[in-house]
Design an enzyme around this catalytic site. Structure first.
Site, PDB file in Angstrom:
ATOM      1  N   HIS A 188       0.776  -1.255  -0.003  1.00 31.69           N
ATOM      2  CA  HIS A 188       0.146   0.189  -0.027  1.00 31.69           C
ATOM      3  C   HIS A 188       0.819   1.258  -0.107  1.00 31.69           C
ATOM      4  O   HIS A 188       0.552   2.294  -0.184  1.00 31.69           O
ATOM      5  CB  HIS A 188      -0.950   0.001   1.329  1.00 31.69           C
ATOM      6  CG  HIS A 188      -1.913  -1.031   1.279  1.00 31.69           C
ATOM      7  ND1 HIS A 188      -3.079  -0.898   0.747  1.00 31.69           N
ATOM      8  CD2 HIS A 188      -2.159  -2.208   1.737  1.00 31.69           C
ATOM      9  CE1 HIS A 188      -3.638  -1.879   0.464  1.00 31.69           C
ATOM     10  NE2 HIS A 188      -3.428  -2.764   1.167  1.00 31.69           N
ATOM     11  N   ARG A 295      -2.968  -2.561 -20.984  1.00 32.61           N
ATOM     12  CA  ARG A 295      -2.835  -3.727 -22.053  1.00 32.61           C
ATOM     13  C   ARG A 295      -2.522  -4.931 -21.214  1.00 32.61           C
ATOM     14  O   ARG A 295      -1.340  -5.282 -20.764  1.00 32.61           O
ATOM     15  CB  ARG A 295      -1.528  -3.436 -22.744  1.00 32.61           C
ATOM     16  CG  ARG A 295      -1.676  -1.995 -23.827  1.00 32.61           C
ATOM     17  CD  ARG A 295      -0.247  -1.962 -24.581  1.00 32.61           C
ATOM     18  NE  ARG A 295      -0.558  -1.015 -25.490  1.00 32.61           N
ATOM     19  CZ  ARG A 295      -0.115   0.316 -25.208  1.00 32.61           C
ATOM     20  NH1 ARG A 295       0.332   0.561 -24.146  1.00 32.61           N
ATOM     21  NH2 ARG A 295      -0.499   1.280 -26.147  1.00 32.61           N
ATOM     22  N   ARG A 331      -8.127  -3.909 -21.239  1.00 35.82           N
ATOM     23  CA  ARG A 331      -8.317  -4.669 -22.421  1.00 35.82           C
ATOM     24  C   ARG A 331      -7.979  -5.969 -22.196  1.00 35.82           C
ATOM     25  O   ARG A 331      -7.097  -6.473 -21.430  1.00 35.82           O
ATOM     26  CB  ARG A 331      -7.602  -4.181 -23.631  1.00 35.82           C
ATOM     27  CG  ARG A 331      -7.655  -5.130 -24.648  1.00 35.82           C
ATOM     28  CD  ARG A 331      -6.639  -4.398 -25.960  1.00 35.82           C
ATOM     29  NE  ARG A 331      -5.502  -4.576 -25.936  1.00 35.82           N
ATOM     30  CZ  ARG A 331      -4.403  -4.102 -26.691  1.00 35.82           C
ATOM     31  NH1 ARG A 331      -4.879  -3.413 -27.526  1.00 35.82           N
ATOM     32  NH2 ARG A 331      -3.168  -4.234 -26.445  1.00 35.82           N
ATOM     33  N   GLU A 429     -11.525  -2.296 -34.561  1.00 39.61           N
ATOM     34  CA  GLU A 429     -10.193  -2.306 -35.124  1.00 39.61           C
ATOM     35  C   GLU A 429     -10.138  -3.355 -36.521  1.00 39.61           C
ATOM     36  O   GLU A 429      -8.939  -3.387 -36.933  1.00 39.61           O
ATOM     37  CB  GLU A 429      -9.001  -2.739 -33.908  1.00 39.61           C
ATOM     38  CG  GLU A 429      -9.369  -4.088 -33.489  1.00 39.61           C
ATOM     39  CD  GLU A 429      -8.292  -4.305 -32.398  1.00 39.61           C
ATOM     40  OE1 GLU A 429      -7.257  -3.741 -32.303  1.00 39.61           O
ATOM     41  OE2 GLU A 429      -8.901  -4.950 -31.460  1.00 39.61           O
ATOM     42  N   ASP A 453      -4.229  -1.427 -35.824  1.00 44.64           N
ATOM     43  CA  ASP A 453      -4.925  -2.729 -36.739  1.00 44.64           C
ATOM     44  C   ASP A 453      -5.811  -2.008 -37.849  1.00 44.64           C
ATOM     45  O   ASP A 453      -5.869  -2.684 -38.895  1.00 44.64           O
ATOM     46  CB  ASP A 453      -5.332  -3.738 -35.767  1.00 44.64           C
ATOM     47  CG  ASP A 453      -4.205  -4.646 -35.361  1.00 44.64           C
ATOM     48  OD1 ASP A 453      -3.351  -4.742 -36.015  1.00 44.64           O
ATOM     49  OD2 ASP A 453      -4.511  -4.999 -34.224  1.00 44.64           O
ATOM     50  N   ARG A 463       1.779  -3.701 -41.026  1.00 40.91           N
ATOM     51  CA  ARG A 463       2.499  -2.725 -40.245  1.00 40.91           C
ATOM     52  C   ARG A 463       3.974  -3.016 -39.577  1.00 40.91           C
ATOM     53  O   ARG A 463       4.540  -2.009 -39.392  1.00 40.91           O
ATOM     54  CB  ARG A 463       1.647  -1.874 -39.173  1.00 40.91           C
ATOM     55  CG  ARG A 463       1.136  -2.731 -38.139  1.00 40.91           C
ATOM     56  CD  ARG A 463       0.084  -2.146 -37.307  1.00 40.91           C
ATOM     57  NE  ARG A 463      -0.424  -3.133 -36.233  1.00 40.91           N
ATOM     58  CZ  ARG A 463      -0.025  -3.073 -34.864  1.00 40.91           C
ATOM     59  NH1 ARG A 463       0.919  -2.086 -34.589  1.00 40.91           N
ATOM     60  NH2 ARG A 463      -0.679  -3.883 -34.228  1.00 40.91           N
ATOM     61  N   CYS A 500      -7.950   4.780 -29.078  1.00 36.91           N
ATOM     62  CA  CYS A 500      -6.744   4.293 -28.167  1.00 36.91           C
ATOM     63  C   CYS A 500      -5.523   4.026 -29.065  1.00 36.91           C
ATOM     64  O   CYS A 500      -4.508   3.624 -28.466  1.00 36.91           O
ATOM     65  CB  CYS A 500      -7.050   3.198 -27.159  1.00 36.91           C
ATOM     66  SG  CYS A 500      -7.581   1.718 -28.101  1.00 36.91           S
TER      67      CYS A 500
END
Length: 550
Positions: A188, A295, A331, A429, A453, A463, A500
């Site tokens: 903490h 992510r 995500r 995407e 994407d 890409r 995003c």
């Protein structure tokens, strides 16, 4: 010059005198007593005083770092009321006929050793909590009022470890940084330090003696290094870096706290993209309104085994607590394509970007998916967590996800495990999801456009292939029209739509995104303030008219 390396809790550079902080620990002696009941009354009274002190600390932390981060002091109060803890103290007093100080110290040692022996990092971190509350009770028993940290000048504090109660009492105007010899990233204390924005390192193994105390020190929070008694060349180099940081902070102070609203009143959410807990400090430092993309696949990529529900839960919980009520969009795992994980044992594919990846793995391996969902729904109790599903191409996929979510919720309810009700959205995407965005918008709470994407699939250009760079156009009209179409369909259904992907940070397109009505831009933390500057200086309606006349 001495050099120590540790783990960064919060970045930044601090230069100043080092002050070694040593706890004013009570020397506990084992004393024989005659009246065990009277000794228990002493203990109960001291425990009540300690609980009152913790309530004051909670009130102070609530004002400074928010409810989620102040909750540790409520936890400490509950630990003081813990039946096992109190029974241990009582048993030692009565069975050994010894003083309360000794009984508390013995209980603290026993419980701390129990926590430290556990496999879970989070539970190991609780050893510091039980020692903290026990030291507080012992101090009260000895007639003390509990001490904080105090200094007449701004210093770098070096300590063996800092309990949350000590950290929250830091006078931020007097503390340049703190460095601990030990400590845990999951403690903490670490959460509070990130929220307070103090450059800090843990686990440095720094010597806490005259070789360090009073010496000039440099804390490089970005790289996790402490320099004691640095040479002139390093000192000059670090002063320059510090000046550069201060210049950035000047911009931060100018824009920090300002609402992301255009000259003609259009509001935009500015969030940060992060890959792990360490990035949260940078996001907060740059005044992110929330996390637009966490992510979660990096939790998987950083291990040699499937992360357990508990491992994931502790990470998501820490993120939620650290962001203290700000929205955190996590995500679900996006493994596959260029993000390979050996223990998933995915087959080699000729075209992995078009293969088994992201939500397709989740739907074909529901046991992995359900483990992550259980952790996410449990953690959503501790903050404003939203869940986002990647690589969606159809309404049917969303409905399959919903069915699995209902299974997870039913299992948690049956087991009596508390869970929240997080908003759920999808990433847009693929061209398919854009063309189906009207129908998809009826199924979810929000959209977030993954432009990396989306551009790749729209232009049919890999890409990752540098040979195709001259053909790759992120500003291609087809990509921009797809973004416009997605935003419009989201708004028709009454949900918000953000971006995003990397394109969200492209300042050449910021005004165009505002004109499209994009509700949120989630970008790397360093891009937040420059984008805010553009937003604050833009008249969207005037910009639209200027484009029409061209």
């Amino acid at each position: 010059m001495q050099i120590y390396k540790g783990k960064s809790v919060f970045g930044g550079i601090a230069i100043g005198k080092i002050s070694v902080y040593k706890k004013d620990e009570q020397l506990v002696k084992r004393v024989k007593i005659e009246d065990a009941d009277a000794e228990m009354e002493r203990y109960t009274a001291a425990r009540n005083i300690a609980a009152a002190q913790l309530q004051k600390l909670y009130d102070k932390a609530l004002k400074e770092v928010g409810e989620a981060n102040a909750a540790i002091f409520e936890v400490h109060q509950m630990m003081l009321e813990d039946e096992d803890y109190n029974e241990s103290v009582e048993n030692i007093i009565h069975s050994q006929m010894v003083n309360a100080e000794y009984a508390v110290a013995s209980t603290a040692d026993n419980f701390a050793q129990m926590f430290e022996a556990m496999d879970d990092d989070y539970m190991r971190g609780r050893a510091a909590d039980v020692r903290d509350i026990s030291e507080r009770v012992i101090t009260v028993l000895a007639g003390g009022a509990g001490s904080g940290l105090d200094s007449d000048e701004s210093v770098i504090i070096a300590a063996d470890d800092l309990a949350p109660s000590e950290t929250v009492q830091l006078d931020k105007d007097k503390v340049l940084s703190f460095v601990t010899a030990h400590g845990s990233e999951n403690s903490h204390t670490a959460i509070l330090a990130r929220t307070m924005g103090i450059p800090a390192l843990i686990g440095t193994g720094i010597d806490l003696d005259e070789t360090v105390d009073g010496k000039l020190g440099i804390v490089d929070g970005t790289n996790g290094v402490v320099y004691v008694d640095p040479d002139a060349e390093l000192l000059e180099e670090m002063k320059k870096k510090q000046q550069e940081e201060q210049e950035k902070k000047r911009l931060l102070q100018t824009l920090k706290g300002k609402e992301n609203i255009t000259l003609d009143g259009q509001k935009v959410m500015l969030y940060a993209n992060v890959g792990n807990i360490k990035d949260l400090g940078i996001a907060l430092q740059n005044d992110a309104g929330g996390i637009g993309l966490f992510r979660s696949e990096f939790i998987y990529l950083g291990q040699d085994h499937y992360p357990t529900e508990e491992e994931q839960f502790q990470i998501y919980k820490t993120v939620a607590e650290t962001m203290a009520g700000r929205r955190v969009i996590i995500r679900t795992l996006d493994i596959g394509a260029d993000k390979q994980c050996d223990y998933f044992e995915l087959d080699k594919e000729d075209n992995p970007a078009m293969g088994l990846r992201a939500i397709r793995i989740c739907l074909t391996r529901p046991e992995i998916f359900k483990t992550q969902l259980r952790a996410l729904f449990r953690a959503s109790v501790y903050g404003n967590i939203n869940i986002m599903y990647p690589m969606i191409i159809s309404v049917d996929e969303v409905r399959q996800i919903k069915a699995i979510v209902e299974e997870v919720k039913a299992e948690l309810a049956e087991q009596g495990i508390e869970y929240g009700n997080p908003a759920q959205g999808i990433m847009i995407e693929t061209p398919a999801s854009v063309m189906m965005s009207r129908e998809l918008a009826e199924e979810v709470d929000f959209f977030s456009i993954g432009t990396n994407d989306l551009t790749q699939y729209t232009l049919a250009i890999d890409r990752q292939n540098s040979k195709l760079d001259k053909f790759f156009d992120s500003h291609h009209p087809a990509v921009l029209r797809m973004i416009q179409m997605t935003v419009e369909n989201a708004h028709k259904a009454g949900i918000w739509c953000g971006i995003c992907g990397e394109l969200g940070a492209d300042q050449a397109l910021t005004k165009d995104f505002l004109a499209m009505g994009v509700d949120e831009l989630s970008v790397s933390p360093g891009s937040i303030l420059p984008l805010r500057k553009i937003i604050l200086e833009t008249d969207v309606e005037a910009y639209k008219k200027s484009k029409q006349t061209k």
